[in-house]
Design an enzyme around this catalytic site. Structure first.
Site, PDB file in Angstrom:
ATOM      1  N   TYR A 102      69.540 133.148 155.649  1.00 27.29           N
ATOM      2  CA  TYR A 102      70.278 133.543 157.025  1.00 27.29           C
ATOM      3  C   TYR A 102      70.562 132.500 158.200  1.00 27.29           C
ATOM      4  CZ  TYR A 102      71.045 138.295 154.977  1.00 27.29           C
ATOM      5  OH  TYR A 102      71.421 139.111 154.305  1.00 27.29           O
ATOM      6  N   GLU A 195      45.463 142.740 139.119  1.00 29.57           N
ATOM      7  CA  GLU A 195      46.873 142.832 138.871  1.00 29.57           C
ATOM      8  C   GLU A 195      47.448 143.949 139.731  1.00 29.57           C
ATOM      9  OE1 GLU A 195      48.137 142.974 134.876  1.00 29.57           O
ATOM     10  OE2 GLU A 195      50.136 143.689 135.555  1.00 29.57           O
ATOM     11  N   ASP A 247      46.241 144.245 133.128  1.00 31.08           N
ATOM     12  CA  ASP A 247      46.483 145.066 132.195  1.00 31.08           C
ATOM     13  C   ASP A 247      46.214 144.187 130.681  1.00 31.08           C
ATOM     14  OD1 ASP A 247      47.127 147.201 133.414  1.00 31.08           O
ATOM     15  OD2 ASP A 247      49.157 146.750 133.403  1.00 31.08           O
TER      16      ASP A 247
END
Lengths: 361, 508
Positions: A102, A195, A247
């Protein structure tokens, strides 16, 4: 190896920015079209460095010159970014990637979208061989940290102020102020990167930071660069071993790998990796050993595993054994799967067993 | 089951939808069209530059909903119709013994009578016709058509001083739907004016519309000659009719040389040898078999000269250009006019204009189809022109889908091969297809030159403005990085040739 965060890094960045400006200014003064040699970030120029144990950029570069009309716009964008970074560093302000996008409008520099400004920032990193964080530009994504560590801020308005990282029960956000802070005092003996936020919270509730003397980090998925940078500092400034818990699937495995050996995307940046961090689970063999609830691997999972098998980073252990086990049993389990044996099982049984196992290797 | 003989007017009355009078929308459009074309033909045949006044008004105010009654009136400045022919000209369907050919808008001269019949059938109102030949006095009739007897019934007569007006006025009341027909009627008038730039036309619509088309040229196309039919252009029914009309003015050899173009003594001799009929025979005495033989001998005769094109009256490049400019005012215009050619014994010629840009054309290709100076507005996608365009590789001419392009195709013929009786689109005769393709190729080649020149200019301009935009920024940021007060010079790095173009464009 003690590394102190100091202004000299910022001074180095400022010097590189000025050299870049000097190069362009001089060419134009001589009536020439300015041009820059930018390291090529194409896959053909990304090579695996065995000694660094991470991906690095090869020798290829591409020329960006104002002589070519198609290069004018990206060249202008690049120079504006350099100029904007100089203002940021000079005034000790930080900016998010989105802010940068921006801010460009105020200078009549047009970016198609944030992807384009992000891409140009990466190019500037490659050109200067400096991470965007050194230029005070940070991504929006934030992960968090909790543990027995006291830090001292260096950012304006907070200089010298201290914070105990156990002072907030949800953990403390890892942002630019924390990444650049000095480490003052710690009782911790290890770092555990997790995680997912759910397990991070469970670990805090189960007082893992006390029971295991661990600094806990929630990477919230793929670890942001600031977090990877912080983990590296914890490893080498404080000498703490780093363990990673994800995982049990190819994606979790790769989250661990990026913290250890870096990503192809950031091949142009050094100092983001922690090569001797250890992935402690959930392994494919754990799914069998602990009889965890599982899902079947999908075709996409299998395809990803086969890709990883070809990747030089995955040649050693435990990677090749685990990839083999995944492909053999075709099972995947999330960290939460341990809840089958009660909420505290993962802390009481699994974690100590795995730490013992990994340390013994 | 009994058979009855019907009069031509009854035949057309019963089959009015064949001529396009199918519903109130189309009928209103066709009424305007027939009246306008009749007036234009009448002016042009006398070499008068047409000035038309066309008006459509709601008949009575009590009808709020469409369809309703409309008064349609067209007044021209043509030669006028003598008093003794006036009522018959509009109140009777002629069937005649005229076989000579020339290019004209109407095909049978039935159009206006159809409008009168349609008005009478839907509104039960009489038509009003008036004319002045001398410019001194006018005379007019209020009339209906007695369909069974095929003759006009005069209800009232008028007469008065013409105060300098010479020409014809026709007014009919018809059931119409102006709301739906409006856009077609406006397009029809615009395109008619395009096809005839020497026409002045004023239109007043029922909602106060006031359209004015002033002539943009004083030149009119050379009027066509009347020509005899070409032997390949007739069928056996036509042949029989011609023999009936011939009566006993001479023997077969005479009949053939006098009734057809491109048939002389030698041709007759060779033709008749093939079917073994003596030239001295009376044509009226030919048996059905002999007629068949004659017809097939004609069809298989390979030495006829192509048909005489003097029956055609093409617009020519200048008039077509003037017409297209008046309507589209394009940025670029090119004309391609083909030499006369023929299909099946009928001469024809193709004229093409290709326009680019201007205030009227929208992105994409807009096709304007003209046949014998009549705009064709319905069934555009079935027309031969689209078939030709669809088989061309337009990108080879640098034409892109966003380009505003107008393709104007004018076909002149003594017999335009319409696919339907409604005369709205042209059949894809291979000969006509070929001529259109060649004309378009020629015009597109010139368009390509224009477009590529325009592209080069646009590219140069864009280049200059890109450099003008970015170089100052680069200089500014470089100065900011080194902490210099003044930016480095950049003006000389903006490409010079391009800078000139930019300055020229800015000055314009």
């Amino acid at each position: 190896m003690k590394r102190r965060r100091s202004l000299s890094d910022k001074e180095k960045a400022l010097k590189l920015l000025e050299e870049l400006g000097e190069n362009v200014y001089q060419r134009m003064e001589e009536g020439e079209y300015p041009s820059l040699r930018i390291p090529d970030r194409n896959v053909r120029n990304i090579v695996y460095d065995e000694t660094l144990r991470q991906y690095v950029l090869g020798p290829r570069t591409s020329l960006r010159t104002a002589r070519n009309i198609k290069h004018l716009r990206p060249l202008t964008q690049l120079l504006w970014l350099a100029y904007f970074s100089k203002l940021l560093v000079g005034s000790k302000k930080t900016s998010t990637l989105r802010d940068v996008f921006y801010s460009a409008q105020a200078y009549r520099v047009d970016f198609e979208d944030q992807d384009e400004s992000d891409e140009r920032i990466t190019e500037l990193e490659a050109l200067l061989r400096v991470a965007r964080e050194e230029l005070n530009i940070f991504p929006e994504e934030r992960s968090s940290i909790f543990g027995q560590l006291t830090i001292r801020y260096n950012v304006p308005g907070y200089e010298g102020r201290r914070l105990d990282l156990t002072s907030h029960p949800d953990g403390v956000m890892i942002g630019p102020a924390l990444t650049g802070a000095d480490f003052v005092d710690t009782d911790a003996e290890m770092v555990i990167a997790i995680e997912k936020g759910g397990l991070f919270t469970r670990f805090i509730e189960e007082r893992v930071h006390e029971r295991f003397k661990a600094i806990l980090i929630n990477t919230a998925g793929q670890a942001p660069r600031a977090t990877r940078y912080l983990i590296r500092r914890l490893r080498y400034e404080l000498g703490l071993p780093v363990y990673i818990l994800t995982d049990g699937d190819p994606w979790g495995m790769h989250i661990a790998m990026v913290m250890i050996s870096g990503s192809a995307n950031a091949a142009h940046i050094a100092q983001l990796t922690t090569p001797d961090a250890k992935w402690i689970g959930v392994w494919a063999t754990d799914i069998m050993k602990y009889k965890l609830p599982y899902d079947r691997l999908t075709d996409v999972d299998v395809k990803r595993l086969k890709e990883l098998r070809e990747d030089p980073r995955y040649r050693g252990e435990p990677w090749s054994t685990q990839i083999g086990a995944f492909l053999k049993h075709r099972r995947k389990s999330e960290q939460e799967a341990f809840a089958k044996y009660g909420l505290t099982y993962i802390v009481d049984k699994y974690l100590p067993e795995k730490l013992r196992e990994v340390r013994s290797i | 089951m009994s058979f009855e003989e019907i009069t031509p007017s009854e035949f057309f009355y019963r089959n009015r939808d064949l001529a396009g009078f199918t519903n109130p929308t189309r009928s209103l459009y066709f009424t305007v069209r027939e009246l306008v074309e009749n007036s234009l033909d009448s002016c042009e045949s006398k070499g008068i530059k047409p000035e038309l006044f066309v008006s459509i008004a709601i008949d009575g105010s009590e009808q709020q909903e469409e369809p309703r009654f409309y008064d349609v009136m067209v007044q021209d400045n043509g030669g006028g119709i003598p008093r003794r022919h006036l009522a018959d000209a509009f109140g009777r369907v002629f069937y005649g013994s005229k076989f000579k050919l020339k290019q004209s808008r109407g095909m049978f001269g039935l159009g206006v009578t159809m409008a009168v019949l349609y008005g009478q059938a839907t509104t039960n109102r009489p038509a009003f016709v008036a004319s002045s030949v001398s410019g001194q006095r006018y005379y007019g009739y209020q009339l209906k058509i007695d369909v069974e007897k095929n003759r006009p019934v005069i209800l009232r007569k008028f007469e008065g001083r013409a105060v300098g007006w010479r020409g014809t006025l026709v007014a009919v009341t018809v059931l119409g739907d102006y709301q739906r027909a409006e856009s077609k009627i406006i397009s029809y008038l615009e395109q008619t004016a395009m096809a005839a730039p020497y026409v002045t036309m004023i239109f007043r619509g029922p909602r106060g519309e006031d359209l004015r088309f002033h002539r943009v040229t004083d030149f009119m196309p050379k009027p066509p000659h009347e020509i005899l039919p070409h032997p390949l252009g007739v069928d056996i029914e036509m042949l029989k009719k011609m023999i009936r009309a011939w009566k006993d003015r001479g023997d077969l050899a005479h009949f053939l040389t006098r009734s057809f173009q491109r048939v002389g003594g030698k041709t007759v001799q060779k033709l008749l040898e093939r079917i073994d009929i003596p030239g001295s025979m009376e044509p009226g005495k030919l048996s059905e078999d002999q007629l068949q033989g004659l017809m097939s001998a004609i069809k298989s005769y390979e030495y006829f000269l192509p048909p005489d094109p003097s029956g055609l009256s093409p617009l020519g490049a200048d008039l077509l250009e003037a017409g297209v400019r008046r309507m589209l005012n394009p940025e670029f215009l090119t004309i391609s006019v083909r030499k006369p050619s023929a299909y099946g014994g009928h001469p024809f010629t193709v004229e093409v204009a290709v326009a680019y840009g201007g205030p009227r054309l929208k992105p994409g290709i807009t096709v304007f189809r003209l046949a014998n100076r009549i705009p064709l507005l319905y069934d555009e996608s079935s027309d031969v022109t689209w078939k030709v365009l669809n088989n061309m590789d337009l990108s080879g001419y640098r034409i892109r889908s966003e380009h505003p392009i107008g393709v104007i195709v004018h076909i002149c013929s003594t017999r335009v091969p319409y696919k339907t009786v409604g005369k709205e689109y042209i059949a894809d005769r291979p000969e006509i297809e070929r001529e259109i393709r060649l004309a378009l190729r020629d015009a597109f080649r010139r368009l390509r030159v224009y477009l590529s020149r325009k592209e080069t200019m646009a590219y140069r301009k864009k280049r200059a403005s890109t450099y003008s935009k970015y170089l100052p920024l680069i200089a500014k940021f470089a100065a900011g990085l080194v902490g210099a007060k003044k930016p480095p010079p950049y003006e000389d790095l903006i490409p010079t040739l391009e800078r000139e173009v930019l300055l020229v464009e800015e000055a314009a």
